[in-house]
Scaffold this active site. Sequence first.
Site, PDB file in Angstrom:
ATOM      1  N   ASN A  10       0.910  -1.040  -0.113  1.00 14.91           N
ATOM      2  CA  ASN A  10      -0.268  -0.026  -0.059  1.00 14.91           C
ATOM      3  C   ASN A  10       0.854   1.250  -0.073  1.00 14.91           C
ATOM      4  O   ASN A  10       1.600   1.502   0.940  1.00 14.91           O
ATOM      5  CB  ASN A  10      -0.865   0.025   1.337  1.00 14.91           C
ATOM      6  CG  ASN A  10      -1.654   1.313   1.416  1.00 14.91           C
ATOM      7  OD1 ASN A  10      -1.798   2.033   0.364  1.00 14.91           O
ATOM      8  ND2 ASN A  10      -2.467   1.287   2.699  1.00 14.91           N
ATOM      9  N   LYS A  12       0.063   4.158  -0.235  1.00 16.48           N
ATOM     10  CA  LYS A  12      -0.745   5.477   0.251  1.00 16.48           C
ATOM     11  C   LYS A  12      -0.533   6.684  -0.625  1.00 16.48           C
ATOM     12  O   LYS A  12      -0.426   6.518  -1.751  1.00 16.48           O
ATOM     13  CB  LYS A  12      -0.177   5.520   1.925  1.00 16.48           C
ATOM     14  CG  LYS A  12      -0.368   4.467   2.697  1.00 16.48           C
ATOM     15  CD  LYS A  12       0.144   4.652   3.960  1.00 16.48           C
ATOM     16  CE  LYS A  12       0.353   3.230   4.721  1.00 16.48           C
ATOM     17  NZ  LYS A  12       0.049   3.447   6.274  1.00 16.48           N
ATOM     18  N   HIS A  96      -9.711   0.780   4.890  1.00 21.58           N
ATOM     19  CA  HIS A  96      -8.216   0.812   5.772  1.00 21.58           C
ATOM     20  C   HIS A  96      -8.356   1.913   6.811  1.00 21.58           C
ATOM     21  O   HIS A  96      -9.116   2.843   6.774  1.00 21.58           O
ATOM     22  CB  HIS A  96      -7.226   1.580   4.685  1.00 21.58           C
ATOM     23  CG  HIS A  96      -5.759   1.620   4.979  1.00 21.58           C
ATOM     24  ND1 HIS A  96      -5.524   2.275   6.091  1.00 21.58           N
ATOM     25  CD2 HIS A  96      -4.941   0.547   5.097  1.00 21.58           C
ATOM     26  CE1 HIS A  96      -4.041   2.157   6.151  1.00 21.58           C
ATOM     27  NE2 HIS A  96      -3.862   0.894   5.849  1.00 21.58           N
ATOM     28  N   GLU A  98      -6.949   4.106   8.001  1.00 22.75           N
ATOM     29  CA  GLU A  98      -6.546   5.527   7.591  1.00 22.75           C
ATOM     30  C   GLU A  98      -7.810   6.331   6.902  1.00 22.75           C
ATOM     31  O   GLU A  98      -8.250   7.450   7.120  1.00 22.75           O
ATOM     32  CB  GLU A  98      -5.392   5.934   6.809  1.00 22.75           C
ATOM     33  CG  GLU A  98      -4.080   5.529   7.734  1.00 22.75           C
ATOM     34  CD  GLU A  98      -2.788   5.008   6.848  1.00 22.75           C
ATOM     35  OE1 GLU A  98      -3.050   5.374   5.549  1.00 22.75           O
ATOM     36  OE2 GLU A  98      -1.902   4.729   7.443  1.00 22.75           O
ATOM     37  N   GLU A 168      -5.151  -5.490  10.686  1.00 19.12           N
ATOM     38  CA  GLU A 168      -4.176  -4.429  10.616  1.00 19.12           C
ATOM     39  C   GLU A 168      -4.465  -3.993  11.961  1.00 19.12           C
ATOM     40  O   GLU A 168      -5.469  -2.907  11.984  1.00 19.12           O
ATOM     41  CB  GLU A 168      -4.216  -3.536   9.455  1.00 19.12           C
ATOM     42  CG  GLU A 168      -4.085  -4.003   8.199  1.00 19.12           C
ATOM     43  CD  GLU A 168      -3.657  -3.071   7.189  1.00 19.12           C
ATOM     44  OE1 GLU A 168      -2.336  -3.117   6.891  1.00 19.12           O
ATOM     45  OE2 GLU A 168      -4.039  -2.070   6.975  1.00 19.12           O
ATOM     46  N   GLY A 174       2.323   2.367  10.807  1.00 16.51           N
ATOM     47  CA  GLY A 174       3.196   3.134  10.353  1.00 16.51           C
ATOM     48  C   GLY A 174       3.797   3.677  11.807  1.00 16.51           C
ATOM     49  O   GLY A 174       4.471   4.516  11.595  1.00 16.51           O
ATOM     50  N   SER A 214       3.371  -2.342  10.151  1.00 16.52           N
ATOM     51  CA  SER A 214       4.797  -2.430  10.517  1.00 16.52           C
ATOM     52  C   SER A 214       5.472  -3.746   9.992  1.00 16.52           C
ATOM     53  O   SER A 214       6.643  -4.183  10.502  1.00 16.52           O
ATOM     54  CB  SER A 214       5.248  -1.942  11.809  1.00 16.52           C
ATOM     55  OG  SER A 214       4.939  -0.606  12.152  1.00 16.52           O
TER      56      SER A 214
HETATM   57  C1  PEP Z   1      -1.022   0.025   6.041  1.00 15.63           C
HETATM   58  O1  PEP Z   1      -0.579   0.831   5.250  1.00 15.63           O
HETATM   59  O2  PEP Z   1      -1.608  -1.021   5.533  1.00 15.63           O
HETATM   60  C2  PEP Z   1       0.237  -0.424   6.636  1.00 15.63           C
HETATM   61  C3  PEP Z   1       0.366  -1.653   7.420  1.00 15.63           C
HETATM   62  O3  PEP Z   1       1.313   0.336   6.829  1.00 15.63           O
HETATM   63  P1  PEP Z   1       2.785   0.014   7.461  1.00 15.63           P
HETATM   64  O4  PEP Z   1       3.340  -1.047   6.944  1.00 15.63           O
HETATM   65  O5  PEP Z   1       3.649   1.373   7.236  1.00 15.63           O
HETATM   66  O6  PEP Z   1       2.569  -0.026   9.019  1.00 15.63           O
END
Ligand code: PEP
Length: 256
Positions: A10, A12, A96, A98, A168, A174, A214
């Site tokens: 992703n 973003k 997601h 976000e 997630e 992040g 992460s």
């Molecule tokens: C994500 O955006 O779905 C995500 C898991 O980001 P990150 O790997 O940076 O934590």
Amino acid sequence: MTRRPYVAGNWKMNLLAADALRLASDVMRKTARHRSVDIGIIPSFPYLMGIAQRLEGSSLRLGAQDADPESFGARTSAVNAEQLKSAGVGFTLVGHSERRAAFGDSDADCNAKVHAALNAGLEVMLCIGETEMQRDQNQTQSVIERQLAGGLEGVSEDQWERLSLAYEPVWAIGTGRTATPDQAEQAHAWTRSWVEQRASKRVAAAVRILYGGSVKPANAAELLAREGIDGALVGGASLEADSFAAIVAAAANSRS
Ligand code: PEP
């Protein structure tokens, strides 16, 4: 049942156009040998068509970060699932964290997006996961189940073939903090058991549940080795072709 590992990046709201095209080419080249893994990239909207052309003939999957649930019309700035499909997109993220936090996507909104995307012929990756406060209050299972029930209401058994799930935990996205393999395995087990009760044993055995939060080359192998963790949704580490390719390699090795 053996489920094919699935790793998606992703991107973003990152990268300029030329960098996005370059990253797509690099990912294609550096992951090509991992034929046992389904691999996806999820760039920003304006780059989708250009990247779709670049991916022609490759097995790399192209995803969108969101899909508007409405049909055509007066919704300035929105991009619907049919438009995405016509631009060469194969799947979309829905829900997601976000999107949920910054744009207020509710479970009902996610449900409308899931149906619109499936009806347009896209695959869907529905994202679920609890906040830190919800985890501290022992609500992880109930939050996941609420998001699944709300987001997937009305999905028929045959539509499940085009669905995957991404667990997630919001506190791990992040932040550099990752769920422990035990925490992730537990949440995946709750998710799969919900699918078994609400859909069927067959669907639960087949559906892929990715972990996101992460994921890096250094922690991918131990997460992906766990029962029920079928892949990774990767944010930050997907912006660098070598680290994304290393996570894909860990996914390939996890099932070899
Ligand atoms: C994500 O955006 O779905 C995500 C898991 O980001 P990150 O790997 O940076 O934590």
